[in-house]
Each structure stands twice: as C-alpha cells, then as structure tokens.
Design a protein around this motif. Sequence first.
Motif, PDB file in Angstrom:
ATOM      1  N   VAL A   1       0.867  -1.212  -0.016  1.00 14.30           N
ATOM      2  CA  VAL A   1      -0.115  -0.012  -0.194  1.00 14.30           C
ATOM      3  C   VAL A   1       0.915   1.094   0.178  1.00 14.30           C
ATOM      4  O   VAL A   1       1.813   1.368   0.996  1.00 14.30           O
ATOM      5  CB  VAL A   1      -1.097  -0.059   1.290  1.00 14.30           C
ATOM      6  N   SER A   2       0.742   2.079  -0.969  1.00 11.13           N
ATOM      7  CA  SER A   2       1.701   3.188  -1.212  1.00 11.13           C
ATOM      8  C   SER A   2       0.980   4.509  -1.133  1.00 11.13           C
ATOM      9  O   SER A   2      -0.057   4.655  -1.633  1.00 11.13           O
ATOM     10  CB  SER A   2       2.379   3.226  -2.601  1.00 11.13           C
ATOM     11  N   PHE A   3       1.656   5.227  -0.134  1.00  7.75           N
ATOM     12  CA  PHE A   3       1.006   6.613   0.162  1.00  7.75           C
ATOM     13  C   PHE A   3       1.755   7.501  -0.852  1.00  7.75           C
ATOM     14  O   PHE A   3       2.803   8.196  -0.439  1.00  7.75           O
ATOM     15  CB  PHE A   3       0.961   6.969   1.436  1.00  7.75           C
ATOM     16  N   GLY A   4       1.369   7.671  -2.023  1.00 11.82           N
ATOM     17  CA  GLY A   4       1.782   8.706  -2.894  1.00 11.82           C
ATOM     18  C   GLY A   4       3.153   8.414  -3.495  1.00 11.82           C
ATOM     19  O   GLY A   4       3.715   8.984  -4.367  1.00 11.82           O
TER      20      GLY A   4
ATOM     21  N   ALA B   1       0.091  -7.287  -5.189  1.00 13.06           N
ATOM     22  CA  ALA B   1      -0.966  -6.369  -5.360  1.00 13.06           C
ATOM     23  C   ALA B   1      -0.471  -4.931  -4.749  1.00 13.06           C
ATOM     24  O   ALA B   1       0.104  -4.927  -3.741  1.00 13.06           O
ATOM     25  CB  ALA B   1      -2.194  -6.748  -4.396  1.00 13.06           C
ATOM     26  N   LEU B   2      -0.760  -3.990  -5.691  1.00 15.22           N
ATOM     27  CA  LEU B   2      -0.489  -2.771  -5.259  1.00 15.22           C
ATOM     28  C   LEU B   2      -1.623  -1.682  -5.111  1.00 15.22           C
ATOM     29  O   LEU B   2      -2.756  -1.874  -6.023  1.00 15.22           O
ATOM     30  CB  LEU B   2       0.222  -2.142  -6.619  1.00 15.22           C
ATOM     31  N   ILE B   3      -1.728  -0.943  -4.171  1.00 23.15           N
ATOM     32  CA  ILE B   3      -2.800  -0.191  -3.678  1.00 23.15           C
ATOM     33  C   ILE B   3      -2.111   1.214  -3.791  1.00 23.15           C
ATOM     34  O   ILE B   3      -1.401   1.311  -2.833  1.00 23.15           O
ATOM     35  CB  ILE B   3      -3.526  -0.648  -2.392  1.00 23.15           C
TER      36      ILE B   3
ATOM     37  N   ARG C   1       0.707   7.943 -12.679  1.00 22.47           N
ATOM     38  CA  ARG C   1       1.306   6.910 -13.836  1.00 22.47           C
ATOM     39  C   ARG C   1       1.132   5.506 -12.993  1.00 22.47           C
ATOM     40  O   ARG C   1       0.422   4.433 -13.454  1.00 22.47           O
ATOM     41  CB  ARG C   1       2.538   6.962 -14.308  1.00 22.47           C
ATOM     42  N   THR C   2       1.501   5.507 -11.519  1.00 15.66           N
ATOM     43  CA  THR C   2       1.624   4.290 -10.794  1.00 15.66           C
ATOM     44  C   THR C   2       0.203   4.073 -10.594  1.00 15.66           C
ATOM     45  O   THR C   2      -0.401   2.834 -10.683  1.00 15.66           O
ATOM     46  CB  THR C   2       2.370   4.737  -9.476  1.00 15.66           C
ATOM     47  N   ALA C   3      -0.872   5.125 -10.362  1.00 18.26           N
ATOM     48  CA  ALA C   3      -2.141   4.830  -9.850  1.00 18.26           C
ATOM     49  C   ALA C   3      -2.850   4.177 -11.251  1.00 18.26           C
ATOM     50  O   ALA C   3      -3.701   3.341 -10.998  1.00 18.26           O
ATOM     51  CB  ALA C   3      -2.926   6.206  -9.564  1.00 18.26           C
ATOM     52  N   SER C   4      -2.502   4.499 -12.432  1.00 15.44           N
ATOM     53  CA  SER C   4      -2.948   4.094 -13.430  1.00 15.44           C
ATOM     54  C   SER C   4      -2.787   2.420 -13.838  1.00 15.44           C
ATOM     55  O   SER C   4      -3.477   1.726 -14.339  1.00 15.44           O
ATOM     56  CB  SER C   4      -2.730   4.622 -14.761  1.00 15.44           C
ATOM     57  N   LEU C   5      -1.835   1.992 -13.205  1.00 15.21           N
ATOM     58  CA  LEU C   5      -1.576   0.524 -13.306  1.00 15.21           C
ATOM     59  C   LEU C   5      -1.754  -0.223 -12.013  1.00 15.21           C
ATOM     60  O   LEU C   5      -1.382  -1.279 -12.021  1.00 15.21           O
ATOM     61  CB  LEU C   5      -0.104   0.396 -13.798  1.00 15.21           C
ATOM     62  N   ALA C   6      -2.266   0.361 -11.071  1.00 18.61           N
ATOM     63  CA  ALA C   6      -2.274  -0.318  -9.591  1.00 18.61           C
ATOM     64  C   ALA C   6      -3.373  -1.052  -9.663  1.00 18.61           C
ATOM     65  O   ALA C   6      -4.208  -1.096 -10.746  1.00 18.61           O
ATOM     66  CB  ALA C   6      -2.427   0.774  -8.438  1.00 18.61           C
ATOM     67  N   ASP C   7      -3.643  -2.197  -8.628  1.00 16.73           N
ATOM     68  CA  ASP C   7      -4.743  -2.878  -8.699  1.00 16.73           C
ATOM     69  C   ASP C   7      -5.939  -1.955  -8.182  1.00 16.73           C
ATOM     70  O   ASP C   7      -6.839  -2.458  -8.343  1.00 16.73           O
ATOM     71  CB  ASP C   7      -4.325  -4.059  -7.818  1.00 16.73           C
TER      72      ASP C   7
ATOM     73  N   ALA D   1       2.382  -8.045   3.733  1.00 19.79           N
ATOM     74  CA  ALA D   1       2.308  -6.567   3.043  1.00 19.79           C
ATOM     75  C   ALA D   1       3.069  -5.597   3.780  1.00 19.79           C
ATOM     76  O   ALA D   1       3.685  -5.519   4.825  1.00 19.79           O
ATOM     77  CB  ALA D   1       0.747  -6.435   3.178  1.00 19.79           C
ATOM     78  N   ILE D   2       3.553  -4.354   2.902  1.00 14.88           N
ATOM     79  CA  ILE D   2       4.019  -3.607   3.538  1.00 14.88           C
ATOM     80  C   ILE D   2       3.417  -2.287   3.050  1.00 14.88           C
ATOM     81  O   ILE D   2       2.509  -2.098   1.998  1.00 14.88           O
ATOM     82  CB  ILE D   2       5.690  -3.361   2.957  1.00 14.88           C
ATOM     83  N   ALA D   3       3.724  -1.084   3.854  1.00 17.38           N
ATOM     84  CA  ALA D   3       3.135   0.121   3.599  1.00 17.38           C
ATOM     85  C   ALA D   3       4.439   1.118   3.322  1.00 17.38           C
ATOM     86  O   ALA D   3       5.355   1.149   4.314  1.00 17.38           O
ATOM     87  CB  ALA D   3       2.297   0.733   4.587  1.00 17.38           C
TER      88      ALA D   3
END
Lengths: 243, 498
Positions: free
Chosen positions: B185-188, B209-211, B219-225, B268-270
């Motif tokens: 889970v990526s915060f920006g 899985a990418l959140i 661009r990352t958001a466009s390919l995130a799950d 999972a990691i954040a």
Amino acid sequence: MTKTKPARYGMAIDLDRCTGCGACMLACAVENNVPPAQPEATPRTGITWMRVYQISNGAASPDTRAAFIPILCQQCGRETPCAAVCPQEAVQVDPATGIVDQMPQRCLGCRYCMTACPYHARYFNWWDPQWPPGMEKTLNPDVATRMRGVVEKCNFCHGRLHAARTRAAAEGRSALRPGEYLPACVEACPARAIVFGDLNDPESEVAGLARDGHSFRMLERLGTEPKIYYRTERAWVREAAHA
Amino acid sequence: MGFTRRDLLKFTGGATVGLVLTPVPWGLLRDTALLSETWPGVPQPARGEVRTRYTTCTLCPAACGVRARCVGEQPVSLAGVPEHPASRGALCANGLVAHHLPFCSDRATRPLANGRASTMEQAVARIRTAVDACGPDESVAILDPRPGRAASLVYRRYLAGLARGVYCAASNPFGVDLENTRAIVSFGVPVLDGWLSPGRVFAVRSHFALIQVEPEYSRTASLADLWVPIVPGGEAAFAGAVESGLRGEPTDPAAERVARMLLDHKPAIAIGPGAEKLNISLGSVGKPGGFLRRRDVAPATDFADLPDRSVRVLFTEEASLPWSVIERKLVARGAVVVALTAWHDAYASHADYVIPAPLFLESLDEAATPAGSTVAGFSLSPALVAAPQSVIAPPEFILRLAGDSTTYPDILKQRVAGLKKDGQGSVFTYADAKSTRVRDIGSADDLWKLLLAGALWLDDPLPQSGSAPLRADASYAPAPHRSPLMSKLDQESGLRRV
C-alpha cells in the motif's frame, strides 16, 4: 547451410505493464540516430519512430482511468498501404522477415505514404538532422543519418538484424536463434512490456501472446494484418484502440 | 586532309560512348556520392573499435548496472546489465541517455562566486575564510544526499576537524524484501515510476497487489490494482483508518477495502508518509516480505533536526530537500551556501558558490547500497569519457578545502581494502553474471580491479529483529538534467515528462 523458412517478425506489447516512461522512445532514437527536436518542432512535425500515447476513458475523477499505448510502424502484412502508394518503390516488404523497409535514399519526399498510413507511424524530416555541438560522436555508427526531405519510420532496428545475421553467418548458421535479434525498444523497456520474435514460430513467446484471448491488433477491421499485437485485460482500452 | 567539323563531332560522339563504357563515370558517380556524405553539416558518427564496457549508474540511488557500447572511447548507447541483482537488466529513461548529459546546455563547467566566474583557488580561499568566521552558535554543515559512500567518510572527517561541523544525512538501515512481498500500500510513492530500480520492481510486479493511495491519478495509480483517491495531505488519516480496519473496527469503506486486501495478501508493506505505524500493525518489520535490516551506516543528523537559523556555511550536492527547508536553517545574515553540483539548477540558483562537479561517466565515482536493497552494497563507476578541466568531484573539493593531500581514488581504494579485510559478502561481476565470495578473491587489488571493470559488492544478510524505528527508502525524483533527446518525450510527442 540449410534453407530456412522465412521469418515473420512481430511484437506483442502488454499495455497493462506500460507505464509510459518513454524509455522505448529514447532507446529507439539513440539506436537509429534520430536527432533531438529542432526548436520549432511540434508533436506533428517531430520524429519519433516509436511514440507512446496516453489515452483516457473520458470519465471524471474518481472514475477516470488512463492507459499508455506505444505506437510504431505496425509492419502491415497485407496490402501494405505505404508500399502500395510509394511512386519510388522506396518502401518494400522483405519476404525473408516480413519487415516493411523504408529506403530514404529512394524517397522523394512526396509523403503519399504518410497519408496512406492508417497508424500515423511515418515521419517526415522537415529539417536537416542536427545535434548539439559534440554530440555527433555519440551516434550509432551502424545506422546512417537521414537528410531533410525524406520520410522515415521504424524498421525493427534493421542495423541490429544485420549484425545478428553477420554473427550467425560467422558461426555457419543461416537462421537466427530466438532472442538473438531484438530491437532497441524491446531491450530497453524496464517493465518488460514488449516481446519480440518470429510470429511464424508457434513455439515463440510472441506467437503465444498473439494467440492470447486478450490480444488485439490496431484497427484490425482495415485488414492490413499488422504484426504488432497489443494485450490488455481492460476492455475500455481495447475498445479505444479499435475506434 | 584536314580535321573537319564532322570529324570533331565523330570524335566527340565516339569519346562520349567510349567513356560511358569505361568505369570512369561510374567511379566518379560513386566518389561524388561518397563525397556528399562527408560534406560539412552531414553528421559523422565516431569511428573506432566497438567494445562493451561496464559501469554503475550514479544518477540516482538505485545504482543500476550499466552496459555501455563504446566506439573507441566514446559510449554510443547504454543498456542494463542482465541478471544484475539490483536492476535486473533494466535502466530508466534517464539512464538510457545518460551519455548525452555532457552536451546539455545548463551544466556547470566553471566555479562561480556570487554569480561571477572565479578560479578554483579563489573559491577555496574564500570558502575557507567563511568557515573560519563561523561564530560560536553557528555551524558548518554538509548535506549528504547519499550516505554510506566513501565520499561520506571524507565529509565526516572534514567536519570532525571543525569546531562545529555537522554531518547531515537521512540514513536508513532498512531495505524492502520486495521479492517476497504480496501487497504494497503506497501513500503517493511512485512505485512503478521512480521507486527503487524499475527492473527490480517489474521483475516481481505480478507477485504483489498494489494499492495506490494518492490524490492524483498518477502513472503508478493507472497501473495499480486499486487506486484510492484521497484529499491532499490526508495520508496519515487514511493510514489510521486502514489500521482500524486491520483491527476489525468499523471505518471508512475505502479503508476497509484496503485493509481486507492487505489481510488477504500477506506479507504486506506500507510505504510513504504515514506508513510507519501501519507497518507495525502489519508486522512487516524484520520479516520476510517486509522491511529487513541491513548493515547500518554511521548515524547522522537529520537536517530537519538542526536548530533554525544555525547554519553559517552549508555544502550541498544534488537537491534532496525543498529549498524552503534549507533556507530556514541558514543564519539570517552572512550565510554561505556552496553547491557542489554539475548543473545550474536546483540549489545552484540559491548558492553563493557553485563548484562544478563531473557528470556520471566523466570521473571515477561510487554507488553505495542500491535503494531498497536488503543488504548493504557498493560499486564503482569508472570514468568512460574525459571531464572538462575545470570540474572537481565533491569529495575531492572537500579534501582540498581541508588541506588534505589524499585523493578521492585513494579513499575509494581504502574502502575496497576494508571490504576485502572484512571478507563479508560476495561480488557480482557484470560481464559474466557470476558471483564470487569476497574471501575467495585473492587480494584487495584484485577486488579493486573487479569493481573497476563493473561489479557489485553485496553484503551477507543480517539476522533480523523486529524492534527498530522504521524509515523506508524514499522515492527518488527523476534527474532534472536531461539529455537533448528528451525532446522526444516533452516536445515531439504528447508524452509530457517535464
């Protein structure tokens, strides 16, 4: 040496992996000695043998979605539109590889081929190629630069094909091994979104991807039999590409 | 019998026909064509022996392996090193055209003092005076953007010799076990577009899985799950809501969905701002698939912890913090900022002194641990092209300022000798993709030669424990200095990348 079956080189591009970083466009320009833009150049007059377009589903946030589609010469396999209209025979389809070749030395700059290309994948040299002082020494010695007034386009890095054939011949082989010849964009893609190979080889990865249910070809209804396959699991991207 | 007009015509006609039958006109045609290819203005590629050389990219902390195709001494194309443990054969767009950087118009090539040309000797003398004039409540600081290098040791030694020298860096003892992670889970954080080496991320992209939690559809958001749009600055609040969801407490529906995904995809990691507490809830510290401790670098002062208005003289390399943060720490009057940089941008525009540094490929340099690596690393980046006379490597400048006769290559050799003496870890050589234990390498000189020819030293994994303050590797900003060919992305196509 035994006579080998002709190849039909093609690509499969996974749109669900393409981040639009542009590495393919830069690797292509480096490999093929495409110069930096003239100050007056625009997206319409610039030269990018491979161009990544960003498309959107048109919805407002938070439902908006985007995708990146690299467009290059689609290497049409049937009634190749650019070859059909060229008065100079400067465009030819190589029967040994299926690659649509462009010969700038024959081109008279009429740009019929650009008009005929349904994929807008051909580019005209509006200016003499120029590099910043000193940068000419970074040019690839295997590829000739082009002059003002001629058309150019992707040729699957023909210089690399020649080099691979030379290496194979030196080893007494007439056929190339899978993966021995790769265009620069394929090698450069950090997302490994582009797969290249012989579509005539049913065992090749590219042929497998071409058969994938999520694969499609750009403007397939025109019947030009492109050798570039795109793959996505996003239905709206497929629909946009067919439009 | 004279020579008539008819004879002249017959001779001319015969000579013309005869000439056409000789190779002369065809040879002339060919020679003219060849001549036309070398007219002034027609670009001439370099000529010479084509060979492959290896190095390590120093444009950002990812430290990707680089395979350079050289004609003579000149690199004509760069590519990744297949099987490189950190970069997996890939380079980013900036790295692919790094050999063009010497031809950018905005590079710094001579020392500047308050915007005016200066000599290196004058600059050294004036900066030394400014350092000596430092008051009792003032400090001299070096902001090191990449701690853990041999250059960092040079900076520390110099500052240790001053009355109030402060070494500032954001040291981080943790790497990401990306290969075993099942959810991020990526915060920006631009996970797919500028976080760690792109090759390493994409090699395992299908395994996690990418959140993506951020206000902008990146661009990352466009390919995130899953993309979770939030209000700007709402990262910490959303992370708190996800924590509640992990505990099974009622929370925001979007946070609940994220919590469910994280519970379904373990480990999972954040990452990103607001992720520290969430990682503790996820139990991702010191465990496979989470954050693993690597050999630590010596502790440093966080620049943000310096008292405001306390820095009299500040040395900076590349921009690593917003200028507003830097400015707040400088004394109100008489502060001196020295930018050790290759570019007339970022901090250089605010600096009192600009000391021109060599570019990547122009001088012997080093890369510390690749960003995100779970073990410490070290590699050398040898010079492939000549640097302009007037540039000086930042550690070399600091050595000169300190009046130390040791050279930067000497310091690098000492570091390599230290690695050999420790005998820990192994060396991955780029040319043959082989790993050799350090203890199996004959001598420090042999190790030096291996690293100089293109190799990466990687430490052995450390025993893990879960109790440590966690700070994930920050994402790196794409290098702001760009090859002229970047026009393909921002001028000649619709793919804006400025």
